[in-house]
Structure formats: structure tokens, C-alpha cells
Write a protein that holds these residues in place. Structure first.
Motif, PDB file in Angstrom:
ATOM      1  N   VAL A  12       0.535  -1.106   0.432  1.00 60.66           N
ATOM      2  CA  VAL A  12       0.002  -0.149  -0.193  1.00 60.66           C
ATOM      3  C   VAL A  12       0.656   1.135  -0.214  1.00 60.66           C
ATOM      4  O   VAL A  12       1.956   1.101   0.800  1.00 60.66           O
ATOM      5  N   GLN A  13       0.472   2.269  -0.516  1.00 59.25           N
ATOM      6  CA  GLN A  13       1.457   3.562  -0.970  1.00 59.25           C
ATOM      7  C   GLN A  13       0.941   4.552   0.834  1.00 59.25           C
ATOM      8  O   GLN A  13      -0.102   4.313   1.675  1.00 59.25           O
ATOM      9  N   PRO A  14       2.250   4.578   0.595  1.00 63.43           N
ATOM     10  CA  PRO A  14       1.914   5.926   2.314  1.00 63.43           C
ATOM     11  C   PRO A  14       0.545   6.449   2.526  1.00 63.43           C
ATOM     12  O   PRO A  14       0.005   7.586   1.370  1.00 63.43           O
ATOM     13  N   GLY A  15       0.223   6.603   3.868  1.00 62.68           N
ATOM     14  CA  GLY A  15      -1.455   7.610   3.351  1.00 62.68           C
ATOM     15  C   GLY A  15      -2.430   6.557   3.527  1.00 62.68           C
ATOM     16  O   GLY A  15      -3.984   6.648   3.264  1.00 62.68           O
ATOM     17  N   GLY A  16      -2.281   5.184   2.766  1.00 59.22           N
ATOM     18  CA  GLY A  16      -3.411   3.894   2.493  1.00 59.22           C
ATOM     19  C   GLY A  16      -3.665   3.618   3.481  1.00 59.22           C
ATOM     20  O   GLY A  16      -3.381   3.791   4.827  1.00 59.22           O
ATOM     21  N   TRP A  36      -2.315  -7.704  17.803  1.00 60.36           N
ATOM     22  CA  TRP A  36      -1.323  -8.376  16.555  1.00 60.36           C
ATOM     23  C   TRP A  36       0.151  -7.945  17.608  1.00 60.36           C
ATOM     24  O   TRP A  36       0.387  -6.646  18.029  1.00 60.36           O
ATOM     25  N   TYR A  37       0.876  -8.276  16.732  1.00 60.39           N
ATOM     26  CA  TYR A  37       2.338  -7.708  16.802  1.00 60.39           C
ATOM     27  C   TYR A  37       3.044  -7.609  15.575  1.00 60.39           C
ATOM     28  O   TYR A  37       2.744  -8.622  14.242  1.00 60.39           O
ATOM     29  N   ARG A  38       4.142  -7.109  15.445  1.00 57.19           N
ATOM     30  CA  ARG A  38       4.704  -6.552  14.186  1.00 57.19           C
ATOM     31  C   ARG A  38       6.016  -7.264  14.391  1.00 57.19           C
ATOM     32  O   ARG A  38       6.685  -6.478  15.731  1.00 57.19           O
ATOM     33  N   GLN A  39       6.971  -7.529  13.330  1.00 60.62           N
ATOM     34  CA  GLN A  39       8.601  -7.307  13.362  1.00 60.62           C
ATOM     35  C   GLN A  39       9.053  -6.691  12.032  1.00 60.62           C
ATOM     36  O   GLN A  39       8.057  -7.387  10.579  1.00 60.62           O
ATOM     37  N   ALA A  40      10.180  -6.083  11.871  1.00 62.07           N
ATOM     38  CA  ALA A  40      10.258  -5.304  10.653  1.00 62.07           C
ATOM     39  C   ALA A  40      11.616  -6.086  10.680  1.00 62.07           C
ATOM     40  O   ALA A  40      12.377  -6.593  11.729  1.00 62.07           O
ATOM     41  N   PRO A  41      12.386  -5.933   9.142  1.00 63.84           N
ATOM     42  CA  PRO A  41      13.807  -6.309   9.630  1.00 63.84           C
ATOM     43  C   PRO A  41      14.910  -6.330  10.209  1.00 63.84           C
ATOM     44  O   PRO A  41      14.912  -4.981  11.124  1.00 63.84           O
ATOM     45  N   GLN A  81      -7.415  -2.695  11.603  1.00 64.28           N
ATOM     46  CA  GLN A  81      -7.825  -1.970  10.726  1.00 64.28           C
ATOM     47  C   GLN A  81      -6.680  -0.630  10.816  1.00 64.28           C
ATOM     48  O   GLN A  81      -6.311   0.301  11.967  1.00 64.28           O
ATOM     49  N   MET A  82      -6.522   0.026   9.684  1.00 63.87           N
ATOM     50  CA  MET A  82      -4.699   0.789   9.547  1.00 63.87           C
ATOM     51  C   MET A  82      -5.002   1.868   8.484  1.00 63.87           C
ATOM     52  O   MET A  82      -5.211   1.297   7.733  1.00 63.87           O
ATOM     53  N   ILE A  83      -5.111   3.043   9.250  1.00 65.92           N
ATOM     54  CA  ILE A  83      -5.037   3.752   8.626  1.00 65.92           C
ATOM     55  C   ILE A  83      -3.739   4.942   8.172  1.00 65.92           C
ATOM     56  O   ILE A  83      -3.241   4.079   8.659  1.00 65.92           O
ATOM     57  N   SER A  84      -3.675   5.970   7.490  1.00 67.41           N
ATOM     58  CA  SER A  84      -2.648   6.329   7.006  1.00 67.41           C
ATOM     59  C   SER A  84      -1.439   5.985   7.877  1.00 67.41           C
ATOM     60  O   SER A  84      -0.851   6.156   8.477  1.00 67.41           O
ATOM     61  N   LEU A  85      -1.064   4.545   6.818  1.00 66.09           N
ATOM     62  CA  LEU A  85      -0.142   3.649   6.824  1.00 66.09           C
ATOM     63  C   LEU A  85       1.573   4.871   6.578  1.00 66.09           C
ATOM     64  O   LEU A  85       1.291   5.662   5.492  1.00 66.09           O
ATOM     65  N   LYS A  86       1.765   4.069   7.095  1.00 68.19           N
ATOM     66  CA  LYS A  86       3.174   5.608   6.829  1.00 68.19           C
ATOM     67  C   LYS A  86       4.383   4.097   6.718  1.00 68.19           C
ATOM     68  O   LYS A  86       4.014   2.646   7.027  1.00 68.19           O
ATOM     69  N   PRO A  87       5.407   4.365   6.149  1.00 68.35           N
ATOM     70  CA  PRO A  87       6.522   3.444   5.716  1.00 68.35           C
ATOM     71  C   PRO A  87       7.287   2.670   6.552  1.00 68.35           C
ATOM     72  O   PRO A  87       7.858   1.369   6.829  1.00 68.35           O
ATOM     73  N   THR A 112       3.497  -4.025   3.495  1.00 65.93           N
ATOM     74  CA  THR A 112       4.722  -3.146   3.237  1.00 65.93           C
ATOM     75  C   THR A 112       4.437  -1.331   2.709  1.00 65.93           C
ATOM     76  O   THR A 112       2.887  -1.627   1.571  1.00 65.93           O
ATOM     77  N   VAL A 113       4.388  -0.905   3.128  1.00 62.42           N
ATOM     78  CA  VAL A 113       3.945   0.599   2.826  1.00 62.42           C
ATOM     79  C   VAL A 113       5.446   1.329   1.986  1.00 62.42           C
ATOM     80  O   VAL A 113       6.212   1.161   2.974  1.00 62.42           O
TER      81      VAL A 113
END
Length: 115
Positions: A12-16, A36-41, A81-87, A112-113
Motif C-alpha cells: 500500500v502507498q503511504p497514507g493508505g 497483533w504484533y509486528r516484526q520489521a527486518p 484496521q490500519m489507516i494513514s499508513l507510513k513506511p 509493505t508501505v
């Protein structure tokens, strides 16, 4: 053994926006918490949001006001629900289910944003 299956990730694009779903086997009323958890590289896995059996929610400071966790008891499903997504939201997102004497993880779904 509780099986946990996530879906809904993608590019998704930033802001999506995106909505993640997590369905667990068995009765949702057995679960004291779903989150929910998350793991970035290169980073540790971190808590994003959690909803406990009474309906209370808790969020990481980095997602407050942008992410909303909810659940559908009839479907044994929890949503993010995720809004205003950022990189910096780019990560593999994992669903976690806790109950009396157990904790189960899903396989993860990639978010992936990027423009």
C-alpha cells in the motif's frame, strides 16, 4: 492446539489503509487476549495492539489514532484496521492468541508501505 490464520496484508502507498484479519480455531470465549504484533527486518517483534476478553484495548504509542483493533465473536475473528499508513509500518504482522495455559501464533502476513 489453537490454530491461528492471518490475512489481509499487502502493498500500500503511504497514507493508505489496510485491514488485517485473524481467525482462531475454537471458541473465542476461551481466549483471554487476542493481539497483533509486528516484526520489521533487523528489529525485535513488538506489540501493536491487543484486545482482552472484556473488550478493553491497548495500543503501541506509534499506532495510536491510526490503528483500531476489534473482534467479531461470532466469527472467532479479530481485525486490525490500519489507516494513514507510513513506511515505518512496514513489517510482518503476526496474530497472537492467549488463553488459559496456551499462547498461539499465526504464520504472519506481510505489510509493505511504499510508493
Amino acid at each position: 492446539q489453537v490454530q491461528v490464520v492471518e490475512s489481509g496484508g499487502g502493498l500500500v502507498q503511504p497514507g493508505g489503509s489496510l485491514r488485517l484479519s485473524c481467525t482462531a480455531s475454537g471458541s473465542i470465549f476461551r481466549f483471554s487476549a487476542m493481539g497483533w504484533y509486528r516484526q520489521a527486518p533487523g528489529k525485535q517483534r513488538e506489540l501493536v495492539a491487543v484486545i482482552i476478553s472484556g473488550g478493553s484495548t491497548n495500543y503501541a504509542d506509534s499506532v495510536k489514532g491510526r490503528f483500531t483493533i476489534s473482534r467479531d465473536n461470532a466469527k472467532n475473528t479479530v481485525y486490525l484496521q490500519m489507516i494513514s499508513l507510513k513506511p515505518e509500518d512496514t513489517a510482518v504482522y503476526f496474530c497472537n492468541v492467549k488463553g488459559l495455559g496456551f499462547t498461539s501464533w499465526g504464520q504472519g502476513t506481510q505489510v509493505t508501505v511504499s510508493s
